[in-house]
Design a protein around this motif. Structure first.
Motif, PDB file in Angstrom:
ATOM      1  N   GLU B 214      -0.979   6.581  -0.314  1.00 49.08           N
ATOM      2  CA  GLU B 214      -0.049   5.739  -1.067  1.00 49.08           C
ATOM      3  C   GLU B 214      -0.539   5.574  -2.507  1.00 49.08           C
ATOM      4  O   GLU B 214      -1.747   5.634  -2.763  1.00 49.08           O
ATOM      5  CB  GLU B 214       0.016   4.349  -0.440  1.00 49.08           C
ATOM      6  CG  GLU B 214       0.766   4.259   0.870  1.00 49.08           C
ATOM      7  CD  GLU B 214       0.752   2.823   1.395  1.00 49.08           C
ATOM      8  OE1 GLU B 214       1.818   2.288   1.687  1.00 49.08           O
ATOM      9  OE2 GLU B 214      -0.359   2.253   1.499  1.00 49.08           O
ATOM     10  N   ASN B 216      -0.007   3.160  -6.230  1.00 45.17           N
ATOM     11  CA  ASN B 216       0.537   1.935  -6.828  1.00 45.17           C
ATOM     12  C   ASN B 216       0.914   0.872  -5.803  1.00 45.17           C
ATOM     13  O   ASN B 216       2.007   0.337  -5.832  1.00 45.17           O
ATOM     14  CB  ASN B 216       1.768   2.261  -7.677  1.00 45.17           C
ATOM     15  CG  ASN B 216       1.471   3.322  -8.714  1.00 45.17           C
ATOM     16  OD1 ASN B 216       0.394   3.307  -9.333  1.00 45.17           O
ATOM     17  ND2 ASN B 216       2.378   4.259  -8.878  1.00 45.17           N
ATOM     18  N   VAL B 217       0.033   0.628  -4.871  1.00 39.75           N
ATOM     19  CA  VAL B 217       0.289  -0.450  -3.911  1.00 39.75           C
ATOM     20  C   VAL B 217      -0.740  -1.546  -4.141  1.00 39.75           C
ATOM     21  O   VAL B 217      -1.855  -1.274  -4.588  1.00 39.75           O
ATOM     22  CB  VAL B 217       0.200   0.067  -2.452  1.00 39.75           C
ATOM     23  CG1 VAL B 217       1.420   0.899  -2.119  1.00 39.75           C
ATOM     24  CG2 VAL B 217      -1.078   0.844  -2.208  1.00 39.75           C
ATOM     25  N   PRO B 221      -4.834   1.730  -0.576  1.00 47.11           N
ATOM     26  CA  PRO B 221      -3.820   2.757  -0.283  1.00 47.11           C
ATOM     27  C   PRO B 221      -4.043   3.357   1.104  1.00 47.11           C
ATOM     28  O   PRO B 221      -5.160   3.695   1.471  1.00 47.11           O
ATOM     29  CB  PRO B 221      -4.055   3.821  -1.364  1.00 47.11           C
ATOM     30  CG  PRO B 221      -4.894   3.166  -2.404  1.00 47.11           C
ATOM     31  CD  PRO B 221      -5.687   2.103  -1.728  1.00 47.11           C
TER      32      PRO B 221
END
Lengths: 241, 241
Positions: B214, B216-217, B221
């Motif tokens: 993932e 930009n969480v 990630p």
């Protein structure tokens, strides 16, 4: 027109019963021959009555045509193709036995797997004959009944794979693993590797070895087993994979 | 009586659609409010037409009432209790919209599990409103629709346990195991142990880790995975236990 059926039948909806019978070796299907004139084989089935629900209708119809009762019938699905009654022999027959022979009929199919040895079907109502036929040798049936049988067989196979209870309910209290394998081979219609098959059941611990063997058999006596229902209920919520 | 429906409808058989929607977190149900007068919620459903089969009827009715199409609808079963239409609000409504409001109707239920985010239902025909309601919060529905929903939910849960395909078809190509678990928790309506859950899928090798995480969480990630459809097709004939 002496066969016309009484008035509280619902001319739009019927039930049909797919009864699979296991005789210890092979899988058979219960079929009837229709009265009066033609010799078309079919599933036991008829219109529902207006005051009964679908499950009740299936039980009544099976009983009326074959004398069988106390059989657990599970609904398979509804079949409603507008063309499901198109064969001329079917149309002719309907003209003789139904008040509204041209009405479109949706049928709800039911199915069951039974121990053939425990049952003695006998024909009644518009069934001229009732017999068990090898599933593999079933010929052309009336209406869309061959298609219904295919669908029921598909479902029966899924059931046996994912819910072995349906199989154990058919076997005696104590059984050999050979008997169990015969059942699976008959329903799945394929040879099964003996070692893998036994390992599966024994590893899952849903069968338990008894302190008892076959007696008076012409081969090496096999061990008896029983189904562990409690264990089965405990593990049956597990995922398949 | 301006709502009376055209003549080629079959007044004896209807279809009802149980559409479950998953929004990434929760399981919802598509329901309509009926026109014209009462505010009774119900499943999208209507009489079949005389020239269409049951599957076609289900697709048409869902489209006519909610604008949804290209949804894979699977037949659940037929519901045919003689008393399934007894509520006064239902009887009153039928009197306004049907030519033969007192006729006994057997209904064939269909169900589906869809990705809610991809669909935009809009009300039409006798649907005054269409909305997604949390399955847990669905109130009283018309006819026997609450019972039908219960049965559909039971079947959906069995499917997900024994045929995970239905779940993977809902997720994006690449997904995290957290997303997968959310789906199972929402449908089964129970918390699932994270470690066991992951182990199951990874041991069966039906999900494969991708070389990607993932981005930009706001949390650590997570790894992306994909569903291994080929492997699944290879092993899906195995017994459950």
């Amino acid at each position: 027109m002496n066969q016309i059926i009484s008035n509280n039948l619902n001319p739009h909806v019927s039930v049909d019963c797919v009864i699979f019978g296991f005789d210890g070796e092979q899988l058979k299907l219960l079929i009837i021959e229709r009265k009066p004139k033609d010799a078309v084989s079919a599933l036991p089935g008829d219109l529902i009555k207006d005051n009964e629900n679908l499950d009740e209708a299936a039980c009544r119809v099976l009983y009326e045509l074959t004398g069988l009762k106390d059989i657990y019938l599970k609904q398979l699905q509804a079949f409603g193709d507008p063309d499901r009654i198109k064969d001329l022999a079917d149309v002719r027959w309907l003209r003789d036995v139904r008040e509204e022979p041209l009405t479109r009929v949706i049928t709800i199919a039911y199915y069951s797997l039974v121990n053939l040895a425990e049952l003695a079907p006998r024909p009644a109502s518009f069934a001229k004959e009732v017999r068990w036929e090898l599933v593999k040798k079933v010929g052309k049936l009336g209406f869309d009944h061959n298609y219904i049988v295919d669908k029921a067989l598909e479902q029966l196979r899924l059931n046996l794979k994912y819910d072995p209870l349906i199989g154990f309910e058919l076997l005696p209290e104590k059984f050999t693993l050979r008997q169990l394998q015969k059942l699976y081979e008959a329903v799945l219609d394929q040879p099964i590797d003996k070692r893998n098959f036994r390992k599966k059941f024994l590893t899952a611990k849903i069968v338990v070895s008894l302190d008892e063997k076959e007696q008076n058999v012409p081969h090496k006596p096999a061990q008896y087993y029983r189904f562990d229902r409690k264990r089965y209920m405990r593990i049956k919520d597990r995922f398949w994979f």
